[in-house]
Design an enzyme around this catalytic site. Structure first.
Site, mmCIF file in Angstrom:
data_model
loop_
_atom_site.group_PDB
_atom_site.id
_atom_site.type_symbol
_atom_site.label_atom_id
_atom_site.label_comp_id
_atom_site.label_asym_id
_atom_site.label_seq_id
_atom_site.Cartn_x
_atom_site.Cartn_y
_atom_site.Cartn_z
ATOM 1 N N GLN A 313 75.625 -15.488 10.973
ATOM 2 C CA GLN A 313 75.175 -14.907 12.234
ATOM 3 C C GLN A 313 75.865 -15.564 13.417
ATOM 4 O O GLN A 313 76.214 -14.909 14.401
ATOM 5 C CB GLN A 313 73.659 -15.053 12.369
ATOM 6 C CG GLN A 313 73.099 -14.589 13.697
ATOM 7 C CD GLN A 313 73.360 -13.118 13.974
ATOM 8 O OE1 GLN A 313 73.272 -12.292 13.072
ATOM 9 N NE2 GLN A 313 73.720 -12.794 15.204
ATOM 10 N N GLU A 314 76.080 -16.864 13.318
ATOM 11 C CA GLU A 314 76.691 -17.593 14.421
ATOM 12 C C GLU A 314 78.187 -17.324 14.550
ATOM 13 O O GLU A 314 78.700 -17.131 15.655
ATOM 14 C CB GLU A 314 76.462 -19.107 14.239
ATOM 15 C CG GLU A 314 75.024 -19.549 14.425
ATOM 16 C CD GLU A 314 74.620 -19.583 15.891
ATOM 17 O OE1 GLU A 314 75.500 -19.421 16.753
ATOM 18 O OE2 GLU A 314 73.427 -19.770 16.180
ATOM 19 N N SER A 315 78.906 -17.317 13.442
ATOM 20 C CA SER A 315 80.374 -17.339 13.521
ATOM 21 C C SER A 315 81.087 -16.383 12.579
ATOM 22 O O SER A 315 82.319 -16.324 12.602
ATOM 23 C CB SER A 315 80.868 -18.752 13.217
ATOM 24 O OG SER A 315 80.612 -19.075 11.845
#
Length: 475
Positions: A313-315
């Site tokens: 989700q972050e990267s």
């Protein structure tokens, strides 16, 4: 201009002004007619009136942030002084205040030549008015289709002037404008049916569109306006001229365009990636980092698939990823958080994964003991995204509304209220993109479920690759 109806004011029965200051110093005295810039340098402090909104200034996961905050901070640095903000304003009150106290106003102000008592800077960015409307209505695709609709806009934003020009061609056009709402409230009123449509700026809609799926983009309306800063006319021209030189330098160097792209060029961060795309990344990218996720999971007592889902989700498992606000790496750590965790290189996959896992564990442990089970995990993930302070604000709002602050299902209903002035003006940490952690946690749960399915399937079916690349329709 038509008067504001109950639909606009009734939602905001409570409006408590909150002072958000980066430097709690007394309001500086006003200088003589030509000495404002000199006075600022003598006292080593630039005092700015602003708004607590995503395009101006708010507390993000990495600390104070916002497009205009970044400009203000750099301008103060160019002058060699500190920065103090008063962020309890709407547009009209910021302009009124700068005529009497403070050094400048930076609050997504539209250029309005001839306004008494203020001097405007050169244009900073173009403001593109756009019509949005409630999904389910007949398409709103041309100015004539606005006649008969309940339309709202923000007072002083410049969009009212655009509508006033249109009214010359369409005398039956009506709308309401208000100082009591910001963009999130306006979009919420359209989605909830209190308004049929609204006029705001395109970048504002793009920043908020994922939080209001019931609102459609209509069409551009009128000519572009310009965002600007305002200075007290009685302070002379020196400060405005210094600001103009500063802004011209940012434009010539390309830094201004980079900031625009950083804050307004990424509106798909929280889009859920479909199953097929995710499974492609599971096959192509995850193997490079799976062992690191497993090591970090053993050290922090988390499911390795959960850590992998957070990282995706972050990267999207890109070790060089950099967010619009400057967080970096597989786990998108801020500079401050990385320093606290002893992470020297945020782009190093091992350091990022282990640091992110430790940070999530710290958030998990800092939550009150009354929060248990999955509720505790989901709130820790929400805090990873929006910050622990904003999560606590949402828990207090939940309790105020009669919900259970220890249950994620109740807190996730309150988090989006941090986007509304009625609610965030009562909190300690002020405005937050409160809809973001709700989507963030939802997406991570979905990615985690798919990874769990993949792991189970690999144990049961040797030919998972073929199955994984042929997911069920709509998956």
């Amino acid at each position: 201009m038509p008067s504001t109806p109950n639909a606009l004011s009734g939602r905001l029965a409570i409006r408590l002004l909150a002072l958000i200051a980066l430097c709690l110093l007394p309001e500086p005295p006003r200088p003589g007619p030509d000495g404002l810039l000199e006075t600022i340098r003598e006292r080593e402090l630039l005092s700015v009136h602003t708004r607590n909104t995503p395009t101006t200034f708010y507390e993000g996961r990495e600390g104070p942030t916002g497009f205009e905050y970044e400009l203000m901070r750099r301008f103060a640095g160019r002058l060699g002084v500190s920065l103090t903000l008063r962020a309890d304003h709407h547009i009209e009150s910021a302009l009124a205040a700068v005529r009497e106290q403070g050094d400048m106003a930076a609050a997504a102000l539209p250029l309005e030549p001839g306004r008494p008592g203020v001097i405007f800077s050169r244009p900073i960015i173009a403001l593109e008015p756009v019509v949005v409307y409630r999904r389910g209505l007949p398409p709103v695709e041309a100015p004539a289709s606005l006649v008969g609709l309940a339309i709202g806009t923000i007072a002083g934003a410049g969009t009212g002037r655009v509508l006033a020009e249109l009214k010359r061609e369409l005398p039956d056009l009506e709308w309401v404008d208000s100082t009591e709402v910001e963009v999130a409230e306006l979009l919420g009123m359209v989605e909830d049916g209190e308004l049929d449509a609204a006029v705001l700026y395109d970048h504002q809609f793009r920043l908020n569109r994922l939080f209001f799926p019931g609102v459609e983009r209509g069409f551009p309306l009128g000519d572009s306006l310009s965002m600007t800063w305002a200075f007290p006319a009685e302070g002379g021209l020196a400060l405005a001229e210094a600001a103009n030189r500063f802004l011209a330098g940012l434009r010539e160097s390309g830094e201004l365009d980079a900031l625009v792209a950083r804050y307004f060029g990424h509106d798909d961060y929280l889009e859920y990636v479909g199953t097929r795309t995710f499974l492609d990344h599971v096959e192509a990218r995850l193997p490079d980092y799976a062992a690191l996720f497993r090591e970090a999971a053993r050290a922090t007592d988390f499911d390795w698939k959960l850590l992998a889902a957070v990282s995706y989700q972050e990267s999207h498992w890109d070790p060089l990823a950099t967010s619009p606000t400057g967080v970096r790496g597989l786990m998108m750590l801020t500079n401050a958080t990385a320093g606290d965790l002893g992470v020297d290189d945020r782009l190093d996959p091992a350091q990022s994964i282990h640091g992110g896992a430790r940070y999530l564990r710290q958030l998990y442990e800092r939550l009150p003991d009354s929060i248990q089970g999955d509720d505790r995990l989901y709130m820790a993930m929400a805090a990873y995204n929006v910050g622990l302070g904003h999560l606590y604000d949402a828990r207090r709002i939940t309790e105020t509304r009669g919900g259970d602050p220890d249950r994620w299902r109740d807190v996730r209903e309150s988090l989006p209220l941090l986007q509304e002035r009625e609610w965030h003006s009562q909190t300690r940490y002020g405005y937050a993109r409160g809809g973001e952690p709700v989507l963030y946690v939802r997406n991570i749960r979905r990615y985690h479920e798919i990874l769990s399915y993949v792991e189970r399937s690999r144990r049961q079916f040797p030919l998972l690759d073929a199955r994984a690349r042929d997911p069920e329709p709509g998956g």
